[in-house]
Design a protein around this motif. Structure first.
Motif, PDB file in Angstrom:
ATOM      1  N   ILE A 530       0.838  -1.200   0.000  1.00 18.98           N
ATOM      2  CA  ILE A 530       0.000   0.000   0.000  1.00 18.98           C
ATOM      3  C   ILE A 530       0.869   1.245   0.000  1.00 18.98           C
ATOM      4  CG2 ILE A 530      -1.950  -1.084   1.175  1.00 18.98           C
ATOM      5  CD1 ILE A 530      -1.031   0.251   3.757  1.00 18.98           C
ATOM      6  N   ARG A 531       0.296   2.335  -0.486  1.00 20.01           N
ATOM      7  CA  ARG A 531       0.880   3.667  -0.352  1.00 20.01           C
ATOM      8  C   ARG A 531      -0.146   4.490   0.412  1.00 20.01           C
ATOM      9  NH1 ARG A 531       0.927   0.397  -4.918  1.00 20.01           N
ATOM     10  NH2 ARG A 531       3.101  -0.143  -5.235  1.00 20.01           N
ATOM     11  N   GLY A 532       0.203   4.909   1.598  1.00 20.16           N
ATOM     12  CA  GLY A 532      -0.760   5.556   2.478  1.00 20.16           C
ATOM     13  C   GLY A 532      -0.612   7.067   2.504  1.00 20.16           C
ATOM     14  N   ILE A 533      -1.671   7.738   2.942  1.00 20.66           N
ATOM     15  CA  ILE A 533      -1.706   9.192   3.053  1.00 20.66           C
ATOM     16  C   ILE A 533      -1.772   9.541   4.540  1.00 20.66           C
ATOM     17  CG2 ILE A 533      -2.969  11.285   2.427  1.00 20.66           C
ATOM     18  CD1 ILE A 533      -4.252   9.625   0.146  1.00 20.66           C
ATOM     19  N   VAL A 534      -0.738  10.207   5.046  1.00 15.48           N
ATOM     20  CA  VAL A 534      -0.713  10.608   6.453  1.00 15.48           C
ATOM     21  C   VAL A 534      -0.763  12.127   6.542  1.00 15.48           C
ATOM     22  CG1 VAL A 534       0.467   8.579   7.366  1.00 15.48           C
ATOM     23  CG2 VAL A 534       1.817  10.464   6.475  1.00 15.48           C
ATOM     24  N   CYS A 535      -1.411  12.609   7.594  1.00 13.94           N
ATOM     25  CA  CYS A 535      -1.555  14.053   7.807  1.00 13.94           C
ATOM     26  C   CYS A 535      -1.222  14.375   9.257  1.00 13.94           C
ATOM     27  CB  CYS A 535      -2.986  14.494   7.484  1.00 13.94           C
ATOM     28  SG  CYS A 535      -3.251  16.287   7.563  1.00 13.94           S
ATOM     29  N   ARG A 536      -0.591  15.497   9.470  1.00  7.29           N
ATOM     30  CA  ARG A 536      -0.303  15.934  10.837  1.00  7.29           C
ATOM     31  C   ARG A 536      -1.607  16.135  11.615  1.00  7.29           C
ATOM     32  NH1 ARG A 536       1.460  20.622  11.812  1.00  7.29           N
ATOM     33  NH2 ARG A 536       1.251  21.615   9.760  1.00  7.29           N
ATOM     34  N   SER A 537      -1.665  15.582  12.823  1.00 12.11           N
ATOM     35  CA  SER A 537      -2.887  15.678  13.630  1.00 12.11           C
ATOM     36  C   SER A 537      -3.239  17.127  13.937  1.00 12.11           C
ATOM     37  CB  SER A 537      -2.721  14.898  14.935  1.00 12.11           C
ATOM     38  OG  SER A 537      -2.512  13.536  14.681  1.00 12.11           O
ATOM     39  N   GLN A 538      -2.230  17.943  14.221  1.00  6.99           N
ATOM     40  CA  GLN A 538      -2.489  19.340  14.535  1.00  6.99           C
ATOM     41  C   GLN A 538      -3.080  20.067  13.337  1.00  6.99           C
ATOM     42  OE1 GLN A 538      -2.192  20.405  17.573  1.00  6.99           O
ATOM     43  NE2 GLN A 538      -2.818  22.517  17.179  1.00  6.99           N
ATOM     44  N   PHE A 539      -2.596  19.720  12.147  1.00  2.98           N
ATOM     45  CA  PHE A 539      -3.134  20.346  10.938  1.00  2.98           C
ATOM     46  C   PHE A 539      -4.594  19.949  10.735  1.00  2.98           C
ATOM     47  CE2 PHE A 539      -3.925  20.872   6.412  1.00  2.98           C
ATOM     48  CZ  PHE A 539      -3.332  22.104   6.154  1.00  2.98           C
TER      49      PHE A 539
END
Length: 696
Positions: A530-539
């Motif tokens: 898989i290629r996953g999409i992660v985002c900063r929680s604060q953002f």
């Protein structure tokens, strides 16, 4: 010329033709299907007229298919059977639409806690009428106490062996004072032994919770206990007494009474557990509900109204979304550059009225930047410094991200979606120089092997060596090289093998100096990637509307590409330095690569398995993968677009039909895209990648 047209021929014509052959007569076929004999004869004649041949041999006492009839049925019957099977599957899938969902819970949870989160339950169980019933016992330790319900919410982790139990939230116990302030002069925390229990009135449920502590059982024996939450508040207020309740009651109590609160530091926290029958289709929906609670309690997810989440959220908001993408990964292509292309076209177009949908306002008053990097490790460092907001990462880099951002039971990043995946687990090849004597995996031992660290190919070679009882860190020399450098190294024979995706391996194979390791050597290893999409929680907390806009345009980009991959690739290659042949080969269905953002249960299992196997290596430490995965905003986007998230979460279809996206809605996006077919992106908006540079 035939009078019958193709649109006049239905699947039922083929079904009737097969029934006549099976029964040997028109009358028996009519009886079997429940039709009149005249209708059977008419349908057979229409079919023969359309094809212009005799399909049935009609002889006294026997009717059977001709050779051409047999050929027709043999090549089309599977279509009829597939359609009938899908009808049954879809009927089963959507049979719950409009049905009641019986939700049992203790009175405190129903009266206070569920009111705060009912919107989320409705989101995760779409189309169901949630009916709430009060249950009196929170433990349900005996089978005689079982109730006829679909879900149970209580504060007890054990219910029944055949039920799946998961913790949703945990709440601290607070001491509420309705006039007795002697405990509040010098303390912000208090211990249970410091409280005079003679001043206490307790709700029966809370008495049960506190009684789990054997040291408190005797102390609690003589205190006043009431069964109703409102009765407790009324009694404590009128008699200026104390009570103990979970912190989710605080807002409700403060809105009605003058109270002071202290946190009790040495009693068990109040956990809220959800119980779902095992082997129930509700498990999929319930898993999404559990994940939706992985965001911190004070974020946008706790707001009760969907429109408030998107329209009136007043937190800090940036005007730029910075997306990191690995420059040599075609699997990240659509979630990065494709979504950027869709975003810019829709933002610049006057053809789309805002909001596009009545119940969602997509705010594009920000800039979306795609920034290419040579490795996932570099992206993770940038995200740590808050210089990237979203990263698209292959699975080892994903685990490295989760490890780095895991801190004291909280996460500084969230896995919010999937850029692409390969379900077949055969998207990696080992490339050798044509003169190499290597023909088996064992012969790779003590050799110099190149791969791109953090990529799926990196994970592949680690797992392959492990499969053959070898350790990649000890039994070979593994070097980190991008495709361009690795191809030169292979040509110069400074490496013995290069591990890469199937697409790059096929391109390299066109050169006379390259060959692949025989596929039979690696066929036994089939691990999905898989290629996953992660985002900063604060953002996410500060800019929920920006993240929603990105996920919305990701869905549009995925549908756009799947509906017309050649045309979409042609559009993107006008503004991005990438070869069409590479993209088309990578996304060829035969190789198993798909684009689908849903966070399927299989991805959780895959990441947890890899996390355990790679613990202590490549900067990966053990962490709670399920806590890290959060598809709440993705589910929100699906729900607001009237798409069935649950259906696609369990689907591995190679292409999407109109059931994936409402055609009437999507046609408006398509008009914008193809009205702007030649619209170029600005150079400063999108950084060029060198995906095709390995062949230069």
């Amino acid at each position: 010329m035939n009078k019958i047209k193709l649109e006049d021929i239905t699947l039922n014509h083929l079904k009737i033709l097969k029934a006549v052959d099976d029964c040997g007569s028109f009358s028996k076929a009519a009886q079997k299907l429940g039709y009149s004999q005249a209708l059977i004869s008419k349908k057979v004649k229409q079919t023969e007229d359309y094809f212009g041949v005799i399909l049935l041999n009609r002889s006294p006492g026997s009717i059977c298919l001709t050779n051409k009839g047999k050929k027709l049925i043999s090549q089309t019957l599977n279509v009829v059977e597939t359609v009938e099977n899908l009808r049954e599957e879809f009927h089963a899938t959507f049979s719950a639409e409009g049905e009641d969902l019986i939700l049992g819970a203790t009175s405190l949870i129903l009266e206070v806690w569920l009111k705060q989160y009912l919107q989320r339950f409705q989101l995760c169980f779409p189309g169901r009428n949630i009916k709430e019933i009060v249950v009196q016992n929170s433990s349900f330790s005996s089978t005689s106490q079982l109730l006829d319900m679909d879900l149970l919410l209580n504060s007890f982790p054990g219910y029944k062996d055949e039920h799946h139990c998961t913790r949703l939230t945990t709440h601290k116990m607070l001491l509420f004072s309705f006039g007795t302030y002697k405990y509040f002069n010098e303390h912000s925390l208090i211990k249970i032994n410091d409280i005079d229990l003679a001043d206490i009135v307790l709700l029966h449920e809370i008495h049960q919770e506190l009684s789990k502590n054997v040291f408190l059982m005797n102390k609690l024996s003589g205190i006043k206990i009431l069964d109703s939450y409102q009765d407790v508040l009324k009694y404590a207020s009128e008699n200026q007494r104390l009570t103990i309740l979970p912190d989710f009651c605080q807002a409700d109590i403060i809105s009605q009474n003058q109270v002071v609160t202290l946190t009790i530091q040495d009693v068990n926290e109040y956990g809220i557990y959800i119980h779902v029958p095992r082997f129930s289709e509700l498990l999929i929906s319930a898993e999404g509900l559990v994940r939706s609670f992985r965001l911190e309690q004070n974020n946008l997810a706790s707001l009760p109204n969907v429109n408030l989440i998107l329209g009136n959220y007043s937190s800090k908001e940036d005007n730029v979304l910075r997306i990191g993408i690995q420059s040599d990964s075609i699997g990240q292509f659509i979630a990065g550059y494709g979504t950027k292309y869709i975003f810019d076209l829709q933002r610049s177009s006057s053809s789309l009225e805002q909001p596009i949908f009545k119940n969602i306002g997509i705010n594009r008053n920000f800039e979306l930047k795609v920034l290419p990097f040579s490795s996932g490790e570099e992206m993770n460092r940038q995200m740590k410094r808050e210089e990237l907001d979203i990263c698209i990462l292959d699975d080892i880099s994903l685990l490295n991200n989760g490890s780095q951002f895991f801190n004291d039971l909280t996460f500084g990043s969230k896995l919010i979606g999937i850029a692409s995946y390969n379900i077949l687990g055969q998207d990696v090849n080992i490339v050798l120089h044509k003169d190499s004597a290597i023909n088996t995996v064992q012969e790779l031992k003590e050799k110099r092997i190149s791969t791109l660290f953090g990529s799926n190919a990196h994970r592949f070679i680690i797992t392959l060596f492990d499969l053959y009882n070898m350790d990649v860190s000890k039994d070979c020399r593994l070097v980190n090289e991008d495709p361009r450098r690795a191809s030169r190294s292979l040509a110069n024979k400074t490496i013995d093998a290069y591990v890469c995706c199937h697409t790059f391996a096929s391109i390299l194979e066109t050169y006379a100096f390259v060959r692949k390791l025989p596929p039979s050597e690696t066929d036994s290893l089939r691990i999905p990637s898989i290629r996953g999409i992660v985002c900063r929680s604060q953002f996410i907390k500060e800019n929920p509307k920006i993240v929603v806009a990105y996920l919305h345009d990701l869905l549009v980009a995925n549908y756009w590409f799947n509906s017309s991959p050649i045309k979409a690739t042609d559009l993107l290659t006008k503004v991005i330095d990438v070869r069409k042949s590479q993209v088309n080969q990578f996304f060829n269905p035969v190789f198993g690569n798909r684009i689908d953002p849903t966070l399927k249960p299989q991805w959780s299992w895959l990441l947890k398995t890899l996390n355990r196997r790679l613990e202590g290596k490549y900067g990966i430490s053990l962490f709670d993968v399920d806590f890290w995965i959060d598809d709440y905003l993705l589910r929100l986007v699906y729900n607001l677009l009237n798409l069935d998230y649950h259906f696609h979460q369990v689907s591995f279809a190679s292409e999407f039909s109109s059931s994936y996206f409402i055609e009437e809605q999507f046609s408006r996006h398509m008009k914008v895209l193809y009205d702007n077919y030649d619209l170029p992106l600005q150079d400063e908006d999108i950084s060029h990648t060198s995906i095709s540079s390995i062949s230069q």
